[in-house]
Design a protein around this motif. Structure first.
Motif, PDB file in Angstrom:
ATOM      1  N   LYS A 236       0.811  -1.213   0.000  1.00  0.00           N
ATOM      2  CA  LYS A 236       0.000   0.000   0.000  1.00  0.00           C
ATOM      3  C   LYS A 236       0.844   1.262   0.000  1.00  0.00           C
ATOM      4  O   LYS A 236       0.477   2.285   0.579  1.00  0.00           O
ATOM      5  N   CYS A 237       1.985   1.185  -0.668  1.00  0.00           N
ATOM      6  CA  CYS A 237       2.873   2.355  -0.779  1.00  0.00           C
ATOM      7  C   CYS A 237       3.125   2.736  -2.233  1.00  0.00           C
ATOM      8  O   CYS A 237       4.109   3.414  -2.532  1.00  0.00           O
ATOM      9  N   GLY A 238       2.283   2.284  -3.134  1.00  0.00           N
ATOM     10  CA  GLY A 238       2.403   2.687  -4.532  1.00  0.00           C
ATOM     11  C   GLY A 238       3.320   1.834  -5.382  1.00  0.00           C
ATOM     12  O   GLY A 238       3.687   2.248  -6.482  1.00  0.00           O
ATOM     13  N   THR A 239       3.697   0.645  -4.915  1.00  0.00           N
ATOM     14  CA  THR A 239       4.636  -0.181  -5.685  1.00  0.00           C
ATOM     15  C   THR A 239       4.039  -0.656  -7.001  1.00  0.00           C
ATOM     16  O   THR A 239       4.743  -0.749  -8.001  1.00  0.00           O
ATOM     17  N   THR A 240       2.746  -0.960  -7.010  1.00  0.00           N
ATOM     18  CA  THR A 240       2.100  -1.420  -8.245  1.00  0.00           C
ATOM     19  C   THR A 240       2.119  -0.331  -9.305  1.00  0.00           C
ATOM     20  O   THR A 240       2.471  -0.569 -10.466  1.00  0.00           O
ATOM     21  N   ASP A 241       1.745   0.877  -8.913  1.00  0.00           N
ATOM     22  CA  ASP A 241       1.726   1.982  -9.867  1.00  0.00           C
ATOM     23  C   ASP A 241       3.127   2.284 -10.382  1.00  0.00           C
ATOM     24  O   ASP A 241       3.330   2.477 -11.581  1.00  0.00           O
ATOM     25  N   LEU A 242       4.108   2.310  -9.494  1.00  0.00           N
ATOM     26  CA  LEU A 242       5.489   2.584  -9.895  1.00  0.00           C
ATOM     27  C   LEU A 242       5.986   1.533 -10.885  1.00  0.00           C
ATOM     28  O   LEU A 242       6.608   1.861 -11.900  1.00  0.00           O
ATOM     29  N   PHE A 243       5.723   0.275 -10.601  1.00  0.00           N
ATOM     30  CA  PHE A 243       6.195  -0.809 -11.452  1.00  0.00           C
ATOM     31  C   PHE A 243       5.673  -0.659 -12.887  1.00  0.00           C
ATOM     32  O   PHE A 243       6.441  -0.762 -13.851  1.00  0.00           O
ATOM     33  N   HIS A 244       4.392  -0.391 -13.024  1.00  0.00           N
ATOM     34  CA  HIS A 244       3.809  -0.304 -14.366  1.00  0.00           C
ATOM     35  C   HIS A 244       4.285   0.940 -15.110  1.00  0.00           C
ATOM     36  O   HIS A 244       4.409   0.924 -16.342  1.00  0.00           O
ATOM     37  N   ARG A 245       4.580   2.009 -14.402  1.00  0.00           N
ATOM     38  CA  ARG A 245       5.126   3.191 -15.071  1.00  0.00           C
ATOM     39  C   ARG A 245       6.555   2.934 -15.558  1.00  0.00           C
ATOM     40  O   ARG A 245       6.938   3.388 -16.640  1.00  0.00           O
ATOM     41  N   LEU A 246       7.336   2.207 -14.770  1.00  0.00           N
ATOM     42  CA  LEU A 246       8.705   1.914 -15.185  1.00  0.00           C
ATOM     43  C   LEU A 246       8.731   1.088 -16.465  1.00  0.00           C
ATOM     44  O   LEU A 246       9.640   1.237 -17.290  1.00  0.00           O
ATOM     45  N   LEU A 247       7.740   0.235 -16.647  1.00  0.00           N
ATOM     46  CA  LEU A 247       7.723  -0.630 -17.831  1.00  0.00           C
ATOM     47  C   LEU A 247       7.475   0.140 -19.121  1.00  0.00           C
ATOM     48  O   LEU A 247       7.656  -0.413 -20.211  1.00  0.00           O
ATOM     49  N   ILE A 248       7.072   1.393 -19.023  1.00  0.00           N
ATOM     50  CA  ILE A 248       6.873   2.200 -20.227  1.00  0.00           C
ATOM     51  C   ILE A 248       8.218   2.589 -20.841  1.00  0.00           C
ATOM     52  O   ILE A 248       8.311   2.831 -22.050  1.00  0.00           O
TER      53      ILE A 248
END
Length: 533
Positions: A236-248
């Motif tokens: 619940k610290c934003g790891t999912t969102d960060l991961f998907h942005r890095l894949l761009i």
């Protein structure tokens, strides 16, 4: 007239004048002292004789008294019932104590008067903070010898070599592949049984599998790769969102699963600990997760791709939010052996197989993290009051442990973790971070705040790209990075509950303050005090 004379039975009162310091241990938790409010001064027998000479005047007087008594009882009962109905949403009677006040605890629990803490409760919290502060300074853990680490899982270290291909940025190597024809090399992969997405990827990979093999000395080899970076936490610290942005980013590609939880659970045979032992996921199954990246890197090695140089610079990673903190498997693996602290930690193994790995940590105000964690899990009867009660119980249990054990022992204690109604220990970031720093160098770990990420995604992403040593992106890629919708946001029903109670926030602030101070000191950054949250 006393309300008791109306035959109205109010809520039984319970003693709540406990201090946090005097709480029972786990096995005694939940016992309550119920006070007996029965009248002890009431006569056992009332000898009333109604003589035949009683006058009509006396009868009329008694009748009036009885009538007034009945009317008064009825009025008071009506008022109480009306207050109950009008305040139903608050789950307590207007003239009765809060249901929180009927439980033994060290901090006052009512929702209206809680903001004005009594002196006794303030002392209780000061006592808890004092206990925590006294245990914050401890001797760093002794890192196990490399030989002992390898001996715990000889197969893992027989599959992964000690050196990787020097011309490739990712940690990759060649593994000999048997010469016989295998129609589906992913047939036995256990991840395909639990992920439809990865199963579809494997269906694609198997069609051209043999075209991507490397041939040398009449043998064939497949390229194997480990993650170049790990986003290790916290939940619940934003790891999912960060991961998907890095894949761009064009150099951060081809991840087939965000959160495999292999290092902490599946390699031990557990998917969810509450479901018990299932199947051990071998390291080969874990490496299959990065085969799509390996095949694209192999294209660059073979010179069959116009972007040969870029292919060699491809990196991959994973983002299991359990990696930073979850070492519960050891308590299951060891059986009846009692260890006050885990003998090995996840980072011991990651560092042994890949000493130069990059570690990304995303943290959040631990107070807000805990509430978000509570809302994330599906359960009946969620409410801010229920969260408040669960926080109180968890703080009590944690202090009970801390009164007998070390801070690290309580933070990693599996029994305590499974007993606490909310995952309070996951917000004690300083303990986890210091343990990761016992094996990885400080420049291999980047620690970010979700609050900064949410306020300025562009700046935070650029900082991470610099950390990963990937090239700058084109303007359109940067736009896609910043405009992408947020992932894993809070459900509408959970948002409708509103923020936590001020009482809960104040209690958690006091509890986490010494831990935040320690974290800010380790990172030399006062932003991690979260004092302005």
């Amino acid at each position: 007239m006393p309300l008791a004379d109306c035959k109205y039975e109010g809520n039984t009162q319970r003693d709540h004048n406990y201090s946090l310091h005097s709480l029972p241990m786990v096995e005694h938790y939940g016992k309550r002292t119920i006070l007996d409010y029965r009248h002890t001064n009431k006569p056992e027998h009332v000898d009333v004789k109604w003589g035949p000479l009683l006058s009509l005047t006396n009868l009329w007087s008694i009748s009036k008294v009885k009538l007034v008594s009945v009317l008064l009882c009825f009025t008071l009962t009506s008022i109480i019932m009306a207050s109950y109905i009008l305040t139903w949403d608050k789950k307590r009677l207007l003239f009765s104590p809060s249901h929180y006040q009927t439980r033994p605890m060290g901090v006052q629990m009512s929702t209206a008067a809680v903001e004005v803490s009594s002196e006794k409760n303030l002392i209780d919290m000061k006592m808890l903070v004092k206990i925590i502060s006294s245990k914050l300074e401890y001797t760093p853990r002794k890192v196990p010898d490399e030989k002992d680490i390898i001996d715990t899982d000889s197969h893992l270290f027989s599959v992964i070599p000690r050196r990787f291909l020097p011309s490739i940025k990712s940690p990759c190597w060649y593994e000999e592949f048997p010469s016989g024809l295998i129609t589906n090399p992913y047939k036995r992969n256990l991840f395909t049984l639990h992920s439809k997405g990865f199963k579809s990827v494997c269906e694609h990979l198997k069609t051209n599998f043999y075209l991507h093999l490397h041939h040398r000395d009449n043998k064939q080899f497949r390229l194997r790769c480990l993650p170049y970076f790990y986003i290790i936490g916290q939940p619940k610290c934003g790891t999912t969102d960060l991961f998907h942005r890095l894949l761009i980013h064009p150099e951060v590609k081809f991840n087939t699963m965000k959160e495999p939880h292999w290092w902490t659970r599946k390699r031990f045979g557990y998917i969810r600990f509450k479901d018990g032992f299932q199947d051990i996921f071998p390291v080969e199954d874990y490496l299959d997760l990065f085969d799509l990246a390996a095949q694209n890197i192999q294209k660059g090695i073979s010179g069959n791709s116009s972007g040969e140089h870029r292919a060699l610079q491809l990196i991959t990673g994973e983002a299991s939010a359990s990696t930073m903190w979850d070492n519960q498997a050891w308590s299951y693996v060891q059986g009846e052996r009692e260890e006050t602290e885990p003998p090995f930690l996840t980072q011991d193994f990651i560092h042994t197989v890949h000493p130069s790995a990059k570690i990304i940590i995303m943290l959040r105000d631990p107070v807000e993290r805990l509430y978000s964690d509570y809302l994330y899990f599906k359960m009946a009867n969620k409410s801010t009051e229920d969260f408040h009660q669960k926080v109180i119980e968890s703080v009590q249990l944690f202090q009970s442990c801390l009164s007998e054990r070390s801070l690290r022992s309580c933070v990693y204690n599996t029994t305590l973790s499974n007993t606490m109604p909310v995952r309070l220990n996951l917000g004690i970031y300083s303990v986890f971070l210091l343990d990761w720093l016992t094996v990885f160098q400080r420049d291999q770990i980047i620690v970010l705040r979700l609050e900064d990420y949410a306020a300025n995604i562009k700046a935070t992403i650029k900082k991470i790209f610099d950390f990963l040593s990937v090239g700058p992106v084109l303007d359109q890629v940067e736009t896609a990075l910043t405009k992408r919708p947020m992932s894993n946001t809070r459900r509408v029903a959970d948002r409708n509950l509103g923020p936590m109670l001020p009482a809960t926030r104040n209690l958690l602030r006091e509890f986490h303050q010494p831990f935040n101070q320690k974290l800010a000191g380790v990172l030399d950054n006062n932003a991690f005090l979260w004092s302005n949250s």
